[in-house]
Write a protein that holds these residues in place. Structure first.
Motif, mmCIF file in Angstrom:
data_model
loop_
_atom_site.group_PDB
_atom_site.id
_atom_site.type_symbol
_atom_site.label_atom_id
_atom_site.label_comp_id
_atom_site.label_asym_id
_atom_site.label_seq_id
_atom_site.Cartn_x
_atom_site.Cartn_y
_atom_site.Cartn_z
ATOM 1 N N VAL A 518 0.862 -1.181 0.000
ATOM 2 C CA VAL A 518 0.000 0.000 0.000
ATOM 3 C C VAL A 518 0.899 1.231 0.000
ATOM 4 C CG1 VAL A 518 -1.666 1.363 1.316
ATOM 5 C CG2 VAL A 518 -1.909 -1.119 1.210
ATOM 6 N N ARG A 519 0.645 2.132 -0.938
ATOM 7 C CA ARG A 519 1.416 3.378 -1.015
ATOM 8 C C ARG A 519 0.476 4.554 -0.784
ATOM 9 N NH1 ARG A 519 4.463 4.201 -6.479
ATOM 10 N NH2 ARG A 519 5.749 2.520 -5.575
ATOM 11 N N VAL A 520 0.857 5.448 0.109
ATOM 12 C CA VAL A 520 0.019 6.603 0.469
ATOM 13 C C VAL A 520 0.859 7.872 0.398
ATOM 14 C CG1 VAL A 520 -1.346 7.706 2.284
ATOM 15 C CG2 VAL A 520 -1.479 5.233 1.962
ATOM 16 N N GLY A 521 0.290 8.905 -0.194
ATOM 17 C CA GLY A 521 0.877 10.241 -0.151
ATOM 18 C C GLY A 521 -0.141 11.188 0.434
ATOM 19 N N THR A 522 0.129 11.731 1.640
ATOM 20 C CA THR A 522 -0.863 12.576 2.313
ATOM 21 C C THR A 522 -0.797 14.006 1.776
ATOM 22 O OG1 THR A 522 0.546 13.249 4.168
ATOM 23 C CG2 THR A 522 -0.598 11.137 4.362
ATOM 24 N N PRO A 523 -1.856 14.793 1.955
ATOM 25 C CA PRO A 523 -1.905 16.131 1.358
ATOM 26 C C PRO A 523 -0.881 17.088 1.971
ATOM 27 C CG PRO A 523 -4.102 15.359 1.971
ATOM 28 C CD PRO A 523 -3.124 14.428 2.609
ATOM 29 N N GLY A 524 -0.459 18.044 1.157
ATOM 30 C CA GLY A 524 0.322 19.168 1.660
ATOM 31 C C GLY A 524 -0.602 20.305 2.042
ATOM 32 N N GLY A 525 -0.103 21.243 2.814
ATOM 33 C CA GLY A 525 -0.923 22.372 3.240
ATOM 34 C C GLY A 525 -1.081 23.409 2.141
ATOM 35 N N GLY A 526 -2.131 24.219 2.252
ATOM 36 C CA GLY A 526 -2.369 25.279 1.283
ATOM 37 C C GLY A 526 -1.350 26.396 1.425
ATOM 38 N N GLY A 527 -1.079 27.075 0.320
ATOM 39 C CA GLY A 527 -0.169 28.217 0.359
ATOM 40 C C GLY A 527 -0.886 29.485 0.790
ATOM 41 N N TYR A 528 -0.119 30.441 1.321
ATOM 42 C CA TYR A 528 -0.686 31.705 1.833
ATOM 43 C C TYR A 528 -0.069 32.855 1.049
ATOM 44 C CZ TYR A 528 -2.047 35.306 5.239
ATOM 45 O OH TYR A 528 -2.586 36.407 5.859
ATOM 46 N N GLY A 529 -0.917 33.628 0.393
ATOM 47 C CA GLY A 529 -0.441 34.797 -0.331
ATOM 48 C C GLY A 529 0.079 34.465 -1.728
ATOM 49 N N ASP A 530 0.327 35.496 -2.511
ATOM 50 C CA ASP A 530 0.770 35.363 -3.897
ATOM 51 C C ASP A 530 2.111 34.630 -3.964
ATOM 52 O OD1 ASP A 530 1.568 35.629 -6.511
ATOM 53 O OD2 ASP A 530 1.326 37.812 -6.596
ATOM 54 N N PRO A 531 2.180 33.499 -4.688
ATOM 55 C CA PRO A 531 3.446 32.749 -4.768
ATOM 56 C C PRO A 531 4.591 33.566 -5.367
ATOM 57 C CG PRO A 531 1.612 31.415 -5.563
ATOM 58 C CD PRO A 531 1.081 32.800 -5.379
ATOM 59 N N HIS A 532 4.283 34.513 -6.232
ATOM 60 C CA HIS A 532 5.332 35.302 -6.874
ATOM 61 C C HIS A 532 5.929 36.355 -5.933
ATOM 62 C CE1 HIS A 532 3.323 33.521 -10.408
ATOM 63 N NE2 HIS A 532 4.538 33.538 -10.915
ATOM 64 N N GLN A 533 5.347 36.483 -4.743
ATOM 65 C CA GLN A 533 5.930 37.371 -3.738
ATOM 66 C C GLN A 533 6.859 36.629 -2.786
ATOM 67 O OE1 GLN A 533 2.890 39.601 -1.696
ATOM 68 N NE2 GLN A 533 2.065 40.516 -3.572
ATOM 69 N N ARG A 534 7.028 35.327 -3.004
ATOM 70 C CA ARG A 534 7.909 34.562 -2.122
ATOM 71 C C ARG A 534 9.361 34.994 -2.346
ATOM 72 N NH1 ARG A 534 7.909 30.451 1.259
ATOM 73 N NH2 ARG A 534 9.582 28.898 1.336
ATOM 74 N N ASP A 535 10.111 35.075 -1.275
ATOM 75 C CA ASP A 535 11.524 35.428 -1.335
ATOM 76 C C ASP A 535 12.253 34.436 -2.235
ATOM 77 O OD1 ASP A 535 14.195 35.938 -0.925
ATOM 78 O OD2 ASP A 535 14.086 35.945 1.264
ATOM 79 N N PRO A 536 12.890 34.894 -3.323
ATOM 80 C CA PRO A 536 13.597 33.972 -4.220
ATOM 81 C C PRO A 536 14.637 33.115 -3.509
ATOM 82 C CG PRO A 536 13.370 36.127 -5.247
ATOM 83 C CD PRO A 536 12.915 36.278 -3.822
ATOM 84 N N ASP A 537 15.281 33.667 -2.489
ATOM 85 C CA ASP A 537 16.259 32.871 -1.750
ATOM 86 C C ASP A 537 15.588 31.709 -1.025
ATOM 87 O OD1 ASP A 537 18.407 34.388 -2.568
ATOM 88 O OD2 ASP A 537 18.368 35.698 -0.803
ATOM 89 N N ALA A 538 14.349 31.932 -0.538
ATOM 90 C CA ALA A 538 13.612 30.845 0.116
ATOM 91 C C ALA A 538 13.274 29.756 -0.888
ATOM 92 C CB ALA A 538 12.345 31.390 0.773
ATOM 93 N N VAL A 539 12.919 30.160 -2.114
ATOM 94 C CA VAL A 539 12.631 29.168 -3.155
ATOM 95 C C VAL A 539 13.890 28.378 -3.475
ATOM 96 C CG1 VAL A 539 11.842 28.818 -5.524
ATOM 97 C CG2 VAL A 539 10.798 30.611 -4.119
ATOM 98 N N ARG A 540 15.014 29.053 -3.615
ATOM 99 C CA ARG A 540 16.270 28.357 -3.924
ATOM 100 C C ARG A 540 16.651 27.399 -2.800
ATOM 101 N NH1 ARG A 540 17.587 33.858 -5.384
ATOM 102 N NH2 ARG A 540 17.370 34.109 -7.658
ATOM 103 N N HIS A 541 16.401 27.809 -1.570
ATOM 104 C CA HIS A 541 16.680 26.930 -0.438
ATOM 105 C C HIS A 541 15.812 25.679 -0.505
ATOM 106 C CE1 HIS A 541 16.008 25.473 3.733
ATOM 107 N NE2 HIS A 541 17.322 25.649 3.828
ATOM 108 N N ASP A 542 14.523 25.846 -0.837
ATOM 109 C CA ASP A 542 13.622 24.690 -0.952
ATOM 110 C C ASP A 542 14.123 23.728 -2.024
ATOM 111 O OD1 ASP A 542 11.957 25.584 1.042
ATOM 112 O OD2 ASP A 542 10.461 26.458 -0.301
ATOM 113 N N VAL A 543 14.600 24.273 -3.147
ATOM 114 C CA VAL A 543 15.115 23.414 -4.213
ATOM 115 C C VAL A 543 16.380 22.702 -3.756
ATOM 116 C CG1 VAL A 543 16.065 23.364 -6.550
ATOM 117 C CG2 VAL A 543 14.069 24.790 -6.045
#
Length: 562
Positions: A518-543
């Protein structure tokens, strides 16, 4: 009498500590991993007059806050009406009837009077999730049930303990109707022991401060909690706030159910109107009134965590009875999905409505599913039957200040997934994969947290798998421009062939044999605010951390990552 602040605070802390000790006793003594490891239980102290909540353990499930108040009140009323035998010192009632102030049948409540000088001073109550309560499928989560009798044994309030002694006849009736009955005696004794610990601790408080002083303190604490909640509500702008949340399906009819909410803020009160929600459904995703009320209370607890939890905190919250909808189930509607799933859609609707009024306090939607997965079968190596119950976490929604929590517990509780090592010791399974579900958090200025990805293999024997989950059709809602989190995914591999449940997150009685997975992938949480306003450094860190791929970073956040 007038209580000084210090004495009032000490009594408040002592009552809280008594509940916390009950919680710990219950978990430490229980046999079932879902209680002993996952902490799917709760304990509290309730008024002798009407069952109103006095105090509840910090480590108990929030969804049981209103439920146990409702069920304790029902026991009191049934005793007064002569529909239930009157109590004596040492008696403990057992009840799991959803329509008498409950949730689903697996949540079994014990209720015990605490006597002082021959009079009931208060009631002690707790709830534990039993791994099985009989019914059509192991674990009780019958995704295709069309009547409550198919879900398991339904108990009205009866005395399981009489003057401190377990009634062998009542116990025999229960044991004869559930699976793996020999293991339930450990949970029964643990649940009773927790109440006895609470009785000792409350008596110590009363002996130290006197019954009248403690009674006055309880009244004052309730008054202050109501006052604090009213003050918190007063900060919300007057007006009407609307939202909707959706249940994938009821497990029988493959069509979404709608939780439609209208919140009216006027002065120091909030009125919640669910009257435009879907009609009662054929399958087990109906919610009884007690669970619907408690879902609103726990959602407000998330929003205003500083308000103490007792009956006073609920006074400024007016929930109109949603008659004629699936949020006010009556016998014989099936309800196995109400506590773990529908309750979280109700809370999600509250968040989605009030984030408009309180953007600094309310988050985007969390994963909103307990991930109910039950596996029942026979272990040939040990020569015994078993029922395994797996709950799992998911991502929380982002908020005004930060990203959402990853693999957090369900919205309705503090229950956590039992440790993999414990599950592998107790049941004939092997977890082949257990990790964060990368990429599942909804995009936003503050992204949602990530869900859980796991894969479990049956090692020996034959078994039957059942699922009652949600958010397989619609991901958790983003807020204020944020994207939805990833949907729940369930796949069963049998003889090398992949099987996805027709209802995506709900199915029962899937046959499995050794080697099936059995393979399960549970949901992720919803995002808050415009994604294009996210700090680019935070995005690079996530990657860099592997949370998102470079392609996802470009598509979801508009950030190019080398």
């Amino acid at each position: 009498m007038t209580l000084d602040t210090i004495t009032l605070s000490v009594i408040q802390a002592a009552l809280q500590q008594a509940c916390d000790e009950m919680d710990l006793t219950f978990s430490r003594a229980a046999f079932s991993p879902v209680i002993a490891e996952a902490n799917d239980r709760s304990d509290g102290i309730y008024s002798a007059e009407d069952g109103s909540l006095i105090a509840q353990g910090n480590q108990g499930l929030p969804v049981f806050v209103g439920v146990m108040q409702h069920s304790t009140r029902t026991v009191i009323e049934m005793i007064r009406d002569g529909r239930c035998l009157p109590p004596q010192e040492g008696d403990i009632y057992i009840v799991n009837d959803p329509y008498l102030g409950g949730t689903h049948l697996m949540d079994v409540r014990f209720v015990m009077p605490l006597y002082r000088d021959g009079q009931i001073f208060c009631w002690l109550s707790n709830t534990g999730h039993w791994p099985d309560i009989g019914g059509a499928v192991p674990g009780g989560f019958s995704a295709s049930a069309t009547a409550v009798e198919q879900e398991g044994l339904r108990l009205p309030p009866v005395k399981l303990f009489k003057k401190g002694v377990l009634d062998p006849e009542i116990h025999a009736i229960i044991a004869s109707n559930i699976r793996v009955a020999d293991q339930r005696i450990g949970d029964i004794k643990a649940q009773a022991a927790a109440l006895l610990v609470g009785q000792d601790r409350v008596n110590e408080i009363l002996d130290r401060y006197g019954d009248e002083t403690v009674r006055d303190a309880i009244s004052e604490l309730r008054r202050r909690a109501a006052e604090q909640m009213r003050a918190a509500i007063a900060a919300i702008p007057d007006g009407l706030y609307r939202s909707k949340a959706f249940v994938d399906s009821d497990g029988v009819v493959d069509h979404p159910l709608t939780v439609a909410l209208l919140v009216e803020k006027q002065g120091e009160t909030l009125t919640f109107d669910f009257s435009q929600s879907s009609h009662p459904c054929a399958g087990p995703m109906n919610s009884v009134l007690a669970t619907t009320l408690s879902s609103v209370y726990l959602a407000m607890r998330h929003i205003f965590p500083d308000v103490p939890i007792n009956a006073g905190a609920f006074e400024p919250l007016i929930v109109r009875r949603p008659e004629g909808t699936f949020l006010d189930a009556h016998y014989p509607r099936p309800v196995s999905g109400c506590a773990a799933e529908v309750s979280q859609r109700i809370a999600e609707a509250v968040f989605a409505a009030l984030v408009q009024a309180l953007p600094e306090k309310v988050t985007a939607a969390p994963a909103g599913s307990s991930g109910n997965f039950a596996l029942g079968g026979h272990d040939p190596a040990r020569g015994r039957d078993y029922v395994m119950y797996q709950i799992s976490g998911g991502g929380y929604g982002g908020n005004a200040a930060e990203d959402g929590l990853s693999n957090g517990c369900s919205t309705i509780g503090i229950s956590k997934s039992p440790p993999v090592e414990i599950m592998e010791q107790a049941f004939p399974v092997l977890y082949r994969h257990y990790a964060l579900r990368e990429g599942s958090g909804g995009a936003g200025k503050h992204r949602g947290g990530f869900g859980l990805a796991y894969e479990v293999e049956l090692l020996r024997g034959e078994a039957r798998a059942s699922f009652v989950m949600d958010h397989g059709r619609f991901g958790p809602q983003g807020a204020l421009g944020g994207a939805d989190g990833a949907v729940n995914e369930v796949t069963v591999f049998r003889d090398g062939e992949a099987h996805v449940p027709p209802h995506l997150s709900k199915e029962q009685d899937i046959p499995m044999k050794a080697g099936d997975r059995v393979r399960v992938g549970t949901p992720g949480g919803g995002g808050y605010g415009d994604p294009h306003q996210r700090d680019p450094d935070a995005v690079r860190h996530d990657v860099a951390m592997g949370y998102y791929t470079a392609t996802q970073a470009k598509e979801m956040f508009g950030v190019a990552v080398e």
